[in-house]
Design an enzyme around this catalytic site. Structure first.
Site, PDB file in Angstrom:
ATOM      1  N   GLY A  89      -2.887 -28.716  64.843  1.00  0.00           N
ATOM      2  CA  GLY A  89      -1.946 -29.703  65.385  1.00  0.00           C
ATOM      3  C   GLY A  89      -0.827 -29.090  66.222  1.00  0.00           C
ATOM      4  O   GLY A  89      -0.581 -27.888  66.190  1.00  0.00           O
TER       5      GLY A  89
ATOM      6  N   ARG B 288       7.155 -32.198  66.096  1.00  0.00           N
ATOM      7  CA  ARG B 288       8.462 -32.450  65.487  1.00  0.00           C
ATOM      8  C   ARG B 288       9.227 -31.163  65.154  1.00  0.00           C
ATOM      9  O   ARG B 288      10.393 -31.198  64.804  1.00  0.00           O
ATOM     10  CB  ARG B 288       8.277 -33.316  64.223  1.00  0.00           C
ATOM     11  CG  ARG B 288       7.795 -34.728  64.533  1.00  0.00           C
ATOM     12  CD  ARG B 288       7.192 -35.437  63.327  1.00  0.00           C
ATOM     13  NE  ARG B 288       5.802 -35.057  63.099  1.00  0.00           N
ATOM     14  CZ  ARG B 288       5.032 -35.588  62.148  1.00  0.00           C
ATOM     15  NH1 ARG B 288       5.526 -36.508  61.329  1.00  0.00           N
ATOM     16  NH2 ARG B 288       3.783 -35.185  62.003  1.00  0.00           N
TER      17      ARG B 288
ATOM     18  N   GLN C   6     -10.821 -26.805  67.426  1.00  0.00           N
ATOM     19  CA  GLN C   6     -10.656 -28.214  67.780  1.00  0.00           C
ATOM     20  C   GLN C   6      -9.931 -28.226  69.130  1.00  0.00           C
ATOM     21  O   GLN C   6      -8.730 -27.988  69.201  1.00  0.00           O
ATOM     22  CB  GLN C   6      -9.811 -28.940  66.709  1.00  0.00           C
ATOM     23  CG  GLN C   6      -9.722 -30.433  66.943  1.00  0.00           C
ATOM     24  CD  GLN C   6      -8.645 -31.102  66.102  1.00  0.00           C
ATOM     25  OE1 GLN C   6      -7.710 -30.461  65.626  1.00  0.00           O
ATOM     26  NE2 GLN C   6      -8.765 -32.415  65.922  1.00  0.00           N
TER      27      GLN C   6
ATOM     28  N   THR D 176      -6.672 -35.799  62.126  1.00  0.00           N
ATOM     29  CA  THR D 176      -7.106 -34.946  61.006  1.00  0.00           C
ATOM     30  C   THR D 176      -8.601 -35.103  60.710  1.00  0.00           C
ATOM     31  O   THR D 176      -9.255 -34.139  60.316  1.00  0.00           O
ATOM     32  CB  THR D 176      -6.279 -35.248  59.737  1.00  0.00           C
ATOM     33  OG1 THR D 176      -6.265 -36.669  59.523  1.00  0.00           O
ATOM     34  CG2 THR D 176      -4.848 -34.769  59.865  1.00  0.00           C
TER      35      THR D 176
ATOM     36  N   GLY E 102       1.254 -41.189  54.567  1.00  0.00           N
ATOM     37  CA  GLY E 102       0.273 -42.251  54.361  1.00  0.00           C
ATOM     38  C   GLY E 102       0.453 -42.835  52.962  1.00  0.00           C
ATOM     39  O   GLY E 102       0.695 -42.102  52.008  1.00  0.00           O
TER      40      GLY E 102
ATOM     41  N   ASN F 292       7.011 -31.065  58.602  1.00  0.00           N
ATOM     42  CA  ASN F 292       6.827 -31.577  59.955  1.00  0.00           C
ATOM     43  C   ASN F 292       7.993 -31.261  60.872  1.00  0.00           C
ATOM     44  O   ASN F 292       7.852 -31.286  62.087  1.00  0.00           O
ATOM     45  CB  ASN F 292       6.602 -33.094  59.920  1.00  0.00           C
ATOM     46  CG  ASN F 292       5.309 -33.444  59.180  1.00  0.00           C
ATOM     47  OD1 ASN F 292       4.315 -32.743  59.298  1.00  0.00           O
ATOM     48  ND2 ASN F 292       5.348 -34.504  58.405  1.00  0.00           N
TER      49      ASN F 292
ATOM     50  N   TYR G 171      23.627  12.411  57.010  1.00  0.00           N
ATOM     51  CA  TYR G 171      22.365  11.978  57.622  1.00  0.00           C
ATOM     52  C   TYR G 171      21.267  12.979  57.292  1.00  0.00           C
ATOM     53  O   TYR G 171      21.367  14.167  57.605  1.00  0.00           O
ATOM     54  CB  TYR G 171      22.480  11.847  59.149  1.00  0.00           C
ATOM     55  CG  TYR G 171      21.128  11.543  59.747  1.00  0.00           C
ATOM     56  CD1 TYR G 171      20.452  10.359  59.404  1.00  0.00           C
ATOM     57  CD2 TYR G 171      20.478  12.440  60.591  1.00  0.00           C
ATOM     58  CE1 TYR G 171      19.183  10.095  59.889  1.00  0.00           C
ATOM     59  CE2 TYR G 171      19.208  12.168  61.091  1.00  0.00           C
ATOM     60  CZ  TYR G 171      18.568  10.994  60.724  1.00  0.00           C
ATOM     61  OH  TYR G 171      17.309  10.739  61.186  1.00  0.00           O
TER      62      TYR G 171
HETATM   63  C1  UD1 Z   1      -0.944 -36.427  57.227  1.00  0.00           C
HETATM   64  C2  UD1 Z   1      -1.786 -37.572  56.645  1.00  0.00           C
HETATM   65  C3  UD1 Z   1      -0.894 -38.447  55.771  1.00  0.00           C
HETATM   66  C4  UD1 Z   1      -0.256 -37.600  54.695  1.00  0.00           C
HETATM   67  C5  UD1 Z   1       0.467 -36.395  55.277  1.00  0.00           C
HETATM   68  C6  UD1 Z   1       0.867 -35.450  54.193  1.00  0.00           C
HETATM   69  C7  UD1 Z   1      -3.595 -38.217  58.151  1.00  0.00           C
HETATM   70  C8  UD1 Z   1      -4.047 -39.164  59.199  1.00  0.00           C
HETATM   71  N1  UD1 Z   1      -2.355 -38.374  57.711  1.00  0.00           N
HETATM   72  O1  UD1 Z   1       0.020 -36.961  58.100  1.00  0.00           O
HETATM   73  O2  UD1 Z   1      -1.657 -39.486  55.174  1.00  0.00           O
HETATM   74  O3  UD1 Z   1       0.648 -38.395  53.938  1.00  0.00           O
HETATM   75  O4  UD1 Z   1      -0.362 -35.672  56.181  1.00  0.00           O
HETATM   76  O5  UD1 Z   1       1.597 -34.355  54.682  1.00  0.00           O
HETATM   77  O6  UD1 Z   1      -4.381 -37.359  57.736  1.00  0.00           O
HETATM   78  N2  UD1 Z   1      -4.123 -31.314  62.381  1.00  0.00           N
HETATM   79  C9  UD1 Z   1      -5.168 -30.767  63.083  1.00  0.00           C
HETATM   80  N3  UD1 Z   1      -5.724 -31.474  64.128  1.00  0.00           N
HETATM   81  C10 UD1 Z   1      -5.276 -32.694  64.474  1.00  0.00           C
HETATM   82  C11 UD1 Z   1      -4.186 -33.251  63.749  1.00  0.00           C
HETATM   83  C12 UD1 Z   1      -3.634 -32.533  62.720  1.00  0.00           C
HETATM   84  O7  UD1 Z   1      -5.610 -29.648  62.779  1.00  0.00           O
HETATM   85  O8  UD1 Z   1      -5.837 -33.252  65.419  1.00  0.00           O
HETATM   86  C13 UD1 Z   1      -3.516 -30.539  61.275  1.00  0.00           C
HETATM   87  C14 UD1 Z   1      -2.069 -30.188  61.532  1.00  0.00           C
HETATM   88  O9  UD1 Z   1      -1.979 -28.904  62.132  1.00  0.00           O
HETATM   89  C15 UD1 Z   1      -1.479 -30.187  60.120  1.00  0.00           C
HETATM   90  C16 UD1 Z   1      -2.342 -31.163  59.361  1.00  0.00           C
HETATM   91  O10 UD1 Z   1      -3.525 -31.326  60.115  1.00  0.00           O
HETATM   92  O11 UD1 Z   1      -1.574 -28.899  59.515  1.00  0.00           O
HETATM   93  C17 UD1 Z   1      -1.636 -32.508  59.169  1.00  0.00           C
HETATM   94  O12 UD1 Z   1      -1.300 -33.041  60.424  1.00  0.00           O
HETATM   95  P1  UD1 Z   1       0.072 -33.806  60.663  1.00  0.00           P
HETATM   96  O13 UD1 Z   1       0.129 -34.196  62.076  1.00  0.00           O
HETATM   97  O14 UD1 Z   1       1.190 -33.026  60.101  1.00  0.00           O
HETATM   98  O15 UD1 Z   1      -0.190 -35.122  59.783  1.00  0.00           O
HETATM   99  P2  UD1 Z   1       0.916 -36.044  59.108  1.00  0.00           P
HETATM  100  O16 UD1 Z   1       1.456 -36.961  60.134  1.00  0.00           O
HETATM  101  O17 UD1 Z   1       1.878 -35.235  58.373  1.00  0.00           O
HETATM  102 MG    MG Z   2       2.237 -33.143  58.297  1.00  0.00          MG
END
Ligand code: UD1
Ligand code: MG
Length: 456
Positions: free
Chosen positions: A12, A16, A74, A80, A139, A227, A365
């Site tokens: 990701g 933020r 990816q 996710t 979530g 985040n 020293y």
């Molecule tokens: C996610 C969950 C949410 C949960 C929260 C807990 C989903 C849709 N949401 O939200 O239900 O409450 O985590 O912390 O799963 N990532 C990827 N590829 C992507 C998107 C994300 O590898 O395309 C990775 C990010 O690097 C990160 C993790 O997945 O390590 C979570 O992604 P993030 O964007 O932080 O999800 P949240 O909005 O926190």
């Molecule tokens: Mg997160």
């Protein structure tokens, strides 16, 4: 075929965080967040560990090099669920555990309990949930009237009613491999974020008639997702609390523990007391009955028992039992200090072997040296080790006494039991048992001052 495949999501953007660095490389207790997750995956004996990388992948892969990990790319961060799908080629049989690279606080104990729950319930998919007083951003777990799991709604997609739910998804999920593969194929991105959510997999598996369960834990901090940098600071606080609590329960006294910083791999023996403001880092090992601090900064060093380090910095060095360091000493890498050694205030040591019983009490020293047993270095001794091009060795054999304010121009050797007069600049070797004096003789001009005052 793998019994347990762990997939760590780390592709990701981390928008933020407002950072040039990929989010999962931000550090908690001195290690990138993702390293904590990798360590946990190893601790539970995953048969294969796959990191899904994308944003800043070169940096993430470099930080995790040589750890027997697989990487899945990816290309575009489409959510996710899409991230897990990117690792599809690694999903064969057995169970698949999904961890998030931005959740570094999960304990091995909780994860093991979760896996045991999943097995005991014979679930096809399970997730860890918890309750937050402020669940904003997470979530939400929607349950049926019966209490059974129904689905997860992301905060951004939730109705006002659903936003009142305090039980949230941690992101940590455990799946039967083939059920996960099937469910991933059916994911759609018709939500507010236009993303393929892993969270929708649970509903899909449930609707196909398989059992899905949420394992509710009462230690919410363990699953907090980092985040932004406010959460990063909070994660650091919790992580430090966990490390220090474990250390105190194992028999180490921490005085004013909030002010002390200790990294994960540091080991400290029982009855050692660590005073405020101290920082213990890297692969540091400290023995029993030591007194560390206040304000000691020790990294990657090995310290035996009954040692005192006060207001000093020790880097990549070794200190044997009953020795004292500081206040205000600086031990740079490769300082090997013996037993019953005294290294006092404003002494800097680097790349030097110091035998037992040596005293270096102040303002000295010592660089690139070898010092024998019971040598005494007076105040202000300087090992002149550098000629502008190369570093040279200064060797002082056992029992020698080096007077105050002596310059030892390396390469040079002072023999056993020899004396060097204070204020000397030693450019040649001093034989055993000799006295070396290397300074101008003093001249006293009688009545000089009287004459000077009169003429003024
Ligand atoms: C996610 C969950 C949410 C949960 C929260 C807990 C989903 C849709 N949401 O939200 O239900 O409450 O985590 O912390 O799963 N990532 C990827 N590829 C992507 C998107 C994300 O590898 O395309 C990775 C990010 O690097 C990160 C993790 O997945 O390590 C979570 O992604 P993030 O964007 O932080 O999800 P949240 O909005 O926190
Ligand atoms: Mg997160």
């Amino acid at each position: 075929m793998h019994r347990l495949t762990t997939i760590i999501l780390a592709a990701g953007y981390g928008k933020r965080m407002n950072s040039k660095l990929p989010k999962v490389l931000h550090k908690v207790s001195g290690l990138p967040m993702i390293q904590h997750v990798v360590d946990l995956s190893k601790a539970i004996k995953s048969d294969q560990i796959v990191c899904v990388v994308g944003h800043g992948r070169e940096l993430v892969e470099a930080s995790l090099a040589d750890q027997s990990l697989a990487f899945a790319l990816q290309e575009q961060q489409l959510g996710t669920g899409h991230a897990v799908l990117s690792a599809e080629q690694f999903i064969d049989s057995g169970d698949v555990l999904v961890l998030f690279g931005d959740a570094p606080l999960l304990s091995e104990e909780t994860l093991r309990n979760f896996i045991a729950y999943h097995k005991a319930k014979k679930n096809t998919a399970s997730l860890i949930s918890t309750e937050f007083d402020d669940p904003t951003g997470y979530g939400r777990i929607v349950r049926l009237d019966s209490g059974a799991f129904s689905k997860i709604v992301e905060h951004k997609d939730a109705t006002n009613q659903e936003r009142l739910i305090k039980e949230v998804n941690s992101g940590i999920g455990l799946f039967d491999a083939s059920a996960l593969k099937e469910a991933l194929k059916t994911l759609r991105n018709d939500n507010t974020q236009g993303e393929y959510y892993l969270t929708d997999v649970f509903e899909g598996i449930k609707n196909s008639g398989c059992s899905v369960g949420a394992y509710l834990i009462d230690t919410p901090y363990e699953v907090m997702g980092v985040n932004d940098r406010v959460a990063l600071a909070e994660a650091e606080k919790y992580h430090q609390e966990m490390i220090k609590k474990r250390m105190m329960l194992s028999g180490v006294t921490l005085v004013n523990p909030e002010s002390i910083y200790i990294e994960k791999e540091v080991v400290v023996g029982i009855d050692t007391v660590i005073y405020q403001g101290s920082r213990l880092m890297g692969q540091t090992q400290i023995g029993e009955d030591c007194t560390i601090g206040p304000y000691a900064e020790i990294s990657d060093s090995k310290i035996q028992s009954q040692v005192r380090v006060n207001h000093s910095t020790v880097q990549s060095s070794e200190i044997d039992s009953f020795s004292t360091v500081g206040p205000y000493a600086y031990l740079r890498p490769k300082s090997i200090v013996g037993k019953h050694v005294k290294i006092g205030d404003f002494v800097e040591v680097k790349n030097t072997i110091i035998a037992d019983g040596v005293k270096i009490s102040h303002l000295t020293y010592v660089g690139d040296g070898k010092i024998g047993e019971n040598v005494n270095l007076g105040c202000g001794v300087v090992f002149v080790n550098y000629d502008g091009t190369k570093k040279h060795l200064t060797e002082i054999e056992s029992g020698a006494f080096i007077g105050c304010n002596t310059n030892l121009i390396a390469p040079v050797k002072v023999g056993k039991n020899a004396y060097v007069a204070a204020g000397s600049t030693i450019t040649e070797d001093v034989p055993e048992n000799a006295l070396a004096i290397a300074r101008e003789r003093q001249v006293n001009k009688t009545e000089w001052s009287n004459k000077y005052q009169k003429n003024k």
